[in-house]
Design a protein around this motif. Structure first.
Motif, PDB file in Angstrom:
ATOM      1  N   ASP A  35       0.822  -1.209   0.000  1.00 56.90           N
ATOM      2  CA  ASP A  35       0.000   0.000   0.000  1.00 56.90           C
ATOM      3  C   ASP A  35       0.860   1.264   0.000  1.00 56.90           C
ATOM      4  O   ASP A  35       0.537   2.239  -0.684  1.00 56.90           O
ATOM      5  CB  ASP A  35      -0.956  -0.009   1.190  1.00 56.90           C
ATOM      6  CG  ASP A  35      -2.074  -1.038   1.033  1.00 56.90           C
ATOM      7  OD1 ASP A  35      -2.349  -1.473  -0.099  1.00 56.90           O
ATOM      8  OD2 ASP A  35      -2.669  -1.407   2.068  1.00 56.90           O
ATOM      9  N   GLN A  39       1.113   4.323  -3.073  1.00 57.81           N
ATOM     10  CA  GLN A  39       1.106   5.776  -2.937  1.00 57.81           C
ATOM     11  C   GLN A  39       2.284   6.398  -3.695  1.00 57.81           C
ATOM     12  O   GLN A  39       2.136   7.419  -4.360  1.00 57.81           O
ATOM     13  CB  GLN A  39       1.139   6.180  -1.453  1.00 57.81           C
ATOM     14  CG  GLN A  39      -0.121   5.826  -0.708  1.00 57.81           C
ATOM     15  CD  GLN A  39      -1.348   6.462  -1.325  1.00 57.81           C
ATOM     16  OE1 GLN A  39      -1.361   7.652  -1.638  1.00 57.81           O
ATOM     17  NE2 GLN A  39      -2.389   5.672  -1.520  1.00 57.81           N
ATOM     18  N   LYS A  42       1.508   6.235  -7.478  1.00 55.35           N
ATOM     19  CA  LYS A  42       0.588   7.280  -7.932  1.00 55.35           C
ATOM     20  C   LYS A  42       1.329   8.605  -8.110  1.00 55.35           C
ATOM     21  O   LYS A  42       1.164   9.290  -9.117  1.00 55.35           O
ATOM     22  CB  LYS A  42      -0.574   7.436  -6.960  1.00 55.35           C
ATOM     23  CG  LYS A  42      -1.595   8.442  -7.433  1.00 55.35           C
ATOM     24  CD  LYS A  42      -2.845   8.422  -6.594  1.00 55.35           C
ATOM     25  CE  LYS A  42      -3.881   9.334  -7.233  1.00 55.35           C
ATOM     26  NZ  LYS A  42      -5.203   9.124  -6.663  1.00 55.35           N
ATOM     27  N   ARG A  43       2.157   8.946  -7.136  1.00 55.60           N
ATOM     28  CA  ARG A  43       2.946  10.184  -7.222  1.00 55.60           C
ATOM     29  C   ARG A  43       3.836  10.169  -8.468  1.00 55.60           C
ATOM     30  O   ARG A  43       3.899  11.132  -9.222  1.00 55.60           O
ATOM     31  CB  ARG A  43       3.793  10.348  -5.962  1.00 55.60           C
ATOM     32  CG  ARG A  43       4.660  11.611  -5.968  1.00 55.60           C
ATOM     33  CD  ARG A  43       5.768  11.572  -4.936  1.00 55.60           C
ATOM     34  NE  ARG A  43       6.704  10.505  -5.284  1.00 55.60           N
ATOM     35  CZ  ARG A  43       7.144   9.581  -4.435  1.00 55.60           C
ATOM     36  NH1 ARG A  43       6.762   9.584  -3.182  1.00 55.60           N
ATOM     37  NH2 ARG A  43       7.985   8.651  -4.830  1.00 55.60           N
TER      38      ARG A  43
END
Length: 159
Positions: A35, A39, A42-43
């Protein structure tokens, strides 16, 4: 070609999992690392950081996108990322993980990906959705790298 590259970008789904113990590791511990990696992914997608995106795959990485195109190796993936980022601007990128499991030095995740991007040459906006399956291998330094990745298109339900 543009569709192939856009799907190639989605296939990386850079999810470098952080350190976890090989022995005694639980799926919950690996999922927590996964998880956190999502993140970061995505960045990196929204910045279209080709180097960061390709850095999370193994040297012998194999990806198969929804069009059936095969990418072999980190160097080939990096070239595809650079080409895609030069030609497009990513506007949105999201992944929903529906299944995740791990066993020792292996982990796998499955779910859906969605990416919206603007083609710089035309100004057209495109959206691609796909189901994915990703397999990760833990490296000697305890980091997780993506070794295999496959996508298939999301199909509309027939009524």
């Amino acid at each position: 070609m543009r569709t192939r590259l856009s799907l190639s970008l989605a296939t990386v789904c850079l999810l470098t999992l952080t350190s976890a113990r090989v022995f005694g590791q639980t799926t919950a511990e690996a999922r927590k690392s996964y998880d956190a990696g999502m993140q970061n992914a995505k960045r990196d997608f929204l910045k279209c950081d080709a180097e960061a995106l390709a850095s999370g795959v193994t040297d012998d990485y194999t990806g198969v996108n929804a069009a059936g195109d095969v990418t072999k190796g980190r160097a080939t993936e990096l070239k595809g990322e650079r080409d895609f980022c030069a030609a497009n601007t990513i506007m949105a990128w999201d992944a929903t993980t529906t299944d995740f499991h791990s066993s020792g030095p292996l982990a796998w995740a499955a779910g859906t990906l969605s990416m919206t991007f603007k083609v710089k040459a035309t100004g057209n906006v495109e959206k691609h959705d796909a189901h994915y399956l990703a397999i990760y291998a833990q490296q000697p330094d305890k980091k997780w790298f993506q070794q295999y990745f496959m996508t298939v298109p999301v199909r509309a339900d027939k009524k």
